[in-house]
Design a protein around this motif. Sequence first.
Motif, PDB file in Angstrom:
ATOM      1  N   ALA A   3     -55.886  48.324  -6.751  1.00 29.39           N
ATOM      2  CA  ALA A   3     -55.008  47.678  -7.728  1.00 29.39           C
ATOM      3  C   ALA A   3     -55.194  48.376  -9.068  1.00 29.39           C
ATOM      4  O   ALA A   3     -56.323  48.605  -9.502  1.00 29.39           O
ATOM      5  CB  ALA A   3     -55.339  46.199  -7.858  1.00 29.39           C
ATOM      6  N   VAL A   4     -54.085  48.730  -9.698  1.00 28.09           N
ATOM      7  CA  VAL A   4     -54.110  49.338 -11.021  1.00 28.09           C
ATOM      8  C   VAL A   4     -53.528  48.329 -12.006  1.00 28.09           C
ATOM      9  O   VAL A   4     -52.432  47.797 -11.779  1.00 28.09           O
ATOM     10  CB  VAL A   4     -53.299  50.650 -11.050  1.00 28.09           C
ATOM     11  N   VAL A   5     -54.265  48.072 -13.080  1.00 27.64           N
ATOM     12  CA  VAL A   5     -53.837  47.077 -14.057  1.00 27.64           C
ATOM     13  C   VAL A   5     -53.615  47.757 -15.408  1.00 27.64           C
ATOM     14  O   VAL A   5     -54.568  48.070 -16.125  1.00 27.64           O
ATOM     15  CB  VAL A   5     -54.881  45.951 -14.208  1.00 27.64           C
ATOM     16  N   PRO A   6     -52.360  48.037 -15.779  1.00 32.95           N
ATOM     17  CA  PRO A   6     -52.094  48.593 -17.107  1.00 32.95           C
ATOM     18  C   PRO A   6     -52.320  47.530 -18.175  1.00 32.95           C
ATOM     19  O   PRO A   6     -51.699  46.476 -18.153  1.00 32.95           O
ATOM     20  CB  PRO A   6     -50.630  49.024 -17.021  1.00 32.95           C
ATOM     21  N   ALA A   7     -53.253  47.814 -19.067  1.00 36.23           N
ATOM     22  CA  ALA A   7     -53.615  46.864 -20.125  1.00 36.23           C
ATOM     23  C   ALA A   7     -53.796  47.604 -21.439  1.00 36.23           C
ATOM     24  O   ALA A   7     -54.694  47.312 -22.211  1.00 36.23           O
ATOM     25  CB  ALA A   7     -54.902  46.126 -19.743  1.00 36.23           C
ATOM     26  N   ALA A   8     -52.915  48.592 -21.668  1.00 36.82           N
ATOM     27  CA  ALA A   8     -53.051  49.439 -22.850  1.00 36.82           C
ATOM     28  C   ALA A   8     -51.932  49.229 -23.854  1.00 36.82           C
ATOM     29  O   ALA A   8     -51.777  50.018 -24.788  1.00 36.82           O
ATOM     30  CB  ALA A   8     -53.085  50.913 -22.430  1.00 36.82           C
ATOM     31  N   GLY A   9     -51.134  48.162 -23.686  1.00 36.32           N
ATOM     32  CA  GLY A   9     -50.017  47.918 -24.592  1.00 36.32           C
ATOM     33  C   GLY A   9     -50.464  47.494 -25.975  1.00 36.32           C
ATOM     34  O   GLY A   9     -51.613  47.093 -26.187  1.00 36.32           O
ATOM     35  N   CYS A  10     -49.517  47.557 -26.901  1.00 32.41           N
ATOM     36  CA  CYS A  10     -49.850  47.229 -28.294  1.00 32.41           C
ATOM     37  C   CYS A  10     -49.463  45.811 -28.690  1.00 32.41           C
ATOM     38  O   CYS A  10     -49.719  45.382 -29.816  1.00 32.41           O
ATOM     39  CB  CYS A  10     -49.169  48.227 -29.244  1.00 32.41           C
ATOM     40  N   GLY A  11     -48.796  45.062 -27.795  1.00 35.61           N
ATOM     41  CA  GLY A  11     -48.429  43.683 -28.108  1.00 35.61           C
ATOM     42  C   GLY A  11     -47.422  43.572 -29.233  1.00 35.61           C
ATOM     43  O   GLY A  11     -47.545  42.695 -30.094  1.00 35.61           O
ATOM     44  N   ALA A  12     -46.412  44.442 -29.233  1.00 33.15           N
ATOM     45  CA  ALA A  12     -45.442  44.471 -30.332  1.00 33.15           C
ATOM     46  C   ALA A  12     -44.736  43.141 -30.517  1.00 33.15           C
ATOM     47  O   ALA A  12     -44.525  42.683 -31.649  1.00 33.15           O
ATOM     48  CB  ALA A  12     -44.419  45.582 -30.083  1.00 33.15           C
ATOM     49  N   ARG A  13     -44.362  42.480 -29.403  1.00 34.46           N
ATOM     50  CA  ARG A  13     -43.634  41.212 -29.514  1.00 34.46           C
ATOM     51  C   ARG A  13     -44.567  40.025 -29.753  1.00 34.46           C
ATOM     52  O   ARG A  13     -44.122  38.892 -29.845  1.00 34.46           O
ATOM     53  CB  ARG A  13     -42.783  41.007 -28.258  1.00 34.46           C
ATOM     54  N   MET A  14     -45.866  40.308 -29.843  1.00 36.38           N
ATOM     55  CA  MET A  14     -46.833  39.277 -30.219  1.00 36.38           C
ATOM     56  C   MET A  14     -47.254  39.471 -31.675  1.00 36.38           C
ATOM     57  O   MET A  14     -48.284  38.962 -32.107  1.00 36.38           O
ATOM     58  CB  MET A  14     -48.068  39.358 -29.325  1.00 36.38           C
ATOM     59  N   GLY A  15     -46.467  40.238 -32.412  1.00 32.81           N
ATOM     60  CA  GLY A  15     -46.814  40.499 -33.803  1.00 32.81           C
ATOM     61  C   GLY A  15     -48.008  41.415 -33.948  1.00 32.81           C
ATOM     62  O   GLY A  15     -48.696  41.401 -34.968  1.00 32.81           O
ATOM     63  N   THR A 210     -45.481  37.437 -23.226  1.00 34.71           N
ATOM     64  CA  THR A 210     -44.798  38.392 -24.083  1.00 34.71           C
ATOM     65  C   THR A 210     -44.730  37.932 -25.528  1.00 34.71           C
ATOM     66  O   THR A 210     -44.934  38.717 -26.459  1.00 34.71           O
ATOM     67  CB  THR A 210     -43.358  38.634 -23.564  1.00 34.71           C
ATOM     68  N   VAL A 211     -44.418  36.641 -25.740  1.00 23.19           N
ATOM     69  CA  VAL A 211     -44.311  36.072 -27.092  1.00 23.19           C
ATOM     70  C   VAL A 211     -45.357  34.970 -27.236  1.00 23.19           C
ATOM     71  O   VAL A 211     -45.885  34.465 -26.238  1.00 23.19           O
ATOM     72  CB  VAL A 211     -42.891  35.524 -27.340  1.00 23.19           C
ATOM     73  N   PRO A 212     -45.701  34.588 -28.479  1.00 22.11           N
ATOM     74  CA  PRO A 212     -46.775  33.606 -28.691  1.00 22.11           C
ATOM     75  C   PRO A 212     -46.645  32.327 -27.873  1.00 22.11           C
ATOM     76  O   PRO A 212     -47.641  31.801 -27.367  1.00 22.11           O
ATOM     77  CB  PRO A 212     -46.686  33.327 -30.201  1.00 22.11           C
ATOM     78  N   GLY A 213     -45.444  31.814 -27.690  1.00 20.23           N
ATOM     79  CA  GLY A 213     -45.273  30.579 -26.932  1.00 20.23           C
ATOM     80  C   GLY A 213     -45.693  30.697 -25.475  1.00 20.23           C
ATOM     81  O   GLY A 213     -46.030  29.688 -24.840  1.00 20.23           O
ATOM     82  N   ASP A 214     -45.709  31.916 -24.947  1.00 13.51           N
ATOM     83  CA  ASP A 214     -46.111  32.119 -23.551  1.00 13.51           C
ATOM     84  C   ASP A 214     -47.591  31.810 -23.339  1.00 13.51           C
ATOM     85  O   ASP A 214     -48.007  31.495 -22.219  1.00 13.51           O
ATOM     86  CB  ASP A 214     -45.837  33.559 -23.119  1.00 13.51           C
ATOM     87  N   LEU A 215     -48.391  31.923 -24.386  1.00 12.24           N
ATOM     88  CA  LEU A 215     -49.820  31.615 -24.256  1.00 12.24           C
ATOM     89  C   LEU A 215     -50.024  30.140 -23.930  1.00 12.24           C
ATOM     90  O   LEU A 215     -50.874  29.788 -23.110  1.00 12.24           O
ATOM     91  CB  LEU A 215     -50.562  31.985 -25.542  1.00 12.24           C
ATOM     92  N   GLU A 216     -49.231  29.275 -24.558  1.00 12.66           N
ATOM     93  CA  GLU A 216     -49.335  27.845 -24.285  1.00 12.66           C
ATOM     94  C   GLU A 216     -48.894  27.533 -22.855  1.00 12.66           C
ATOM     95  O   GLU A 216     -49.487  26.698 -22.174  1.00 12.66           O
ATOM     96  CB  GLU A 216     -48.480  27.061 -25.282  1.00 12.66           C
TER      97      GLU A 216
END
Length: 228
Positions: A3-15, A210-216
């Motif tokens: 399994a390959v897990v890409p986790a190198a994003g910058c979180g642009a839509r999370m501010g 993707t956006v802050p509300g998704d965390l909840e």
Amino acid sequence: MSAVVPAAGCGARMGGADKLGAAVAGKPLLAHTLAALQRHEDIAEIIVVARGDALEAVADLCAAHGITKAVKVVKGGATRAESVLLGLLECHPKAGLAAIHDGARPCLPAGVITEVIRAARRTGAAAPGLPPVDTLKILSPDGRTVDSTPDRTGFVHIQTPQCFYPPLIKAALTRALQEGLEPTDDCAAVEALGVKVWVTPGDPDNFKVTVPGDLERAEAVLRKRKHE
């Protein structure tokens, strides 16, 4: 299988916030994602692809949360496609399948993994998907008015893990990078080779934060599972 897990994003839509390190149901979001893969019996190893400045932190996270199948944490590239390819190149050479799963999908059900692996073993390329619930509209060239309303029967929202024969996905991503293409997902790179991708049942809970509300939303899903 790997399994390959890409986790190198910058979180642009999370501010710009580090969503993968955000606390969700008592753990970092990424820890939940990796734990779902860790628990599945068909997955022998996990390769995590992270930013260069986060390699040590991700390795520490794996150690702290018992992700023993995470055999390597590697530095990502300039694009998602490059990052995934770098992860694939680190997989065990005898891996029969490679599953690629977004680091920001922490609520992955085991059944989704099982079904996509079963299909990929048979076909070489598979991904989970869900039919759209909302009506779809095609915009006019001005981007502001509706041009037409397509029949949504033929559409599907594709999720991850997307699972492939390793030589196929490596060839597809290599070609995409060589030709300067920017596939929106790994299936698109394979489709560009003329290969059909089999679609298996997805799950509404397997959404991408993707956006802050998704965390909840993720918090609610994971806490509910904990008490079931």
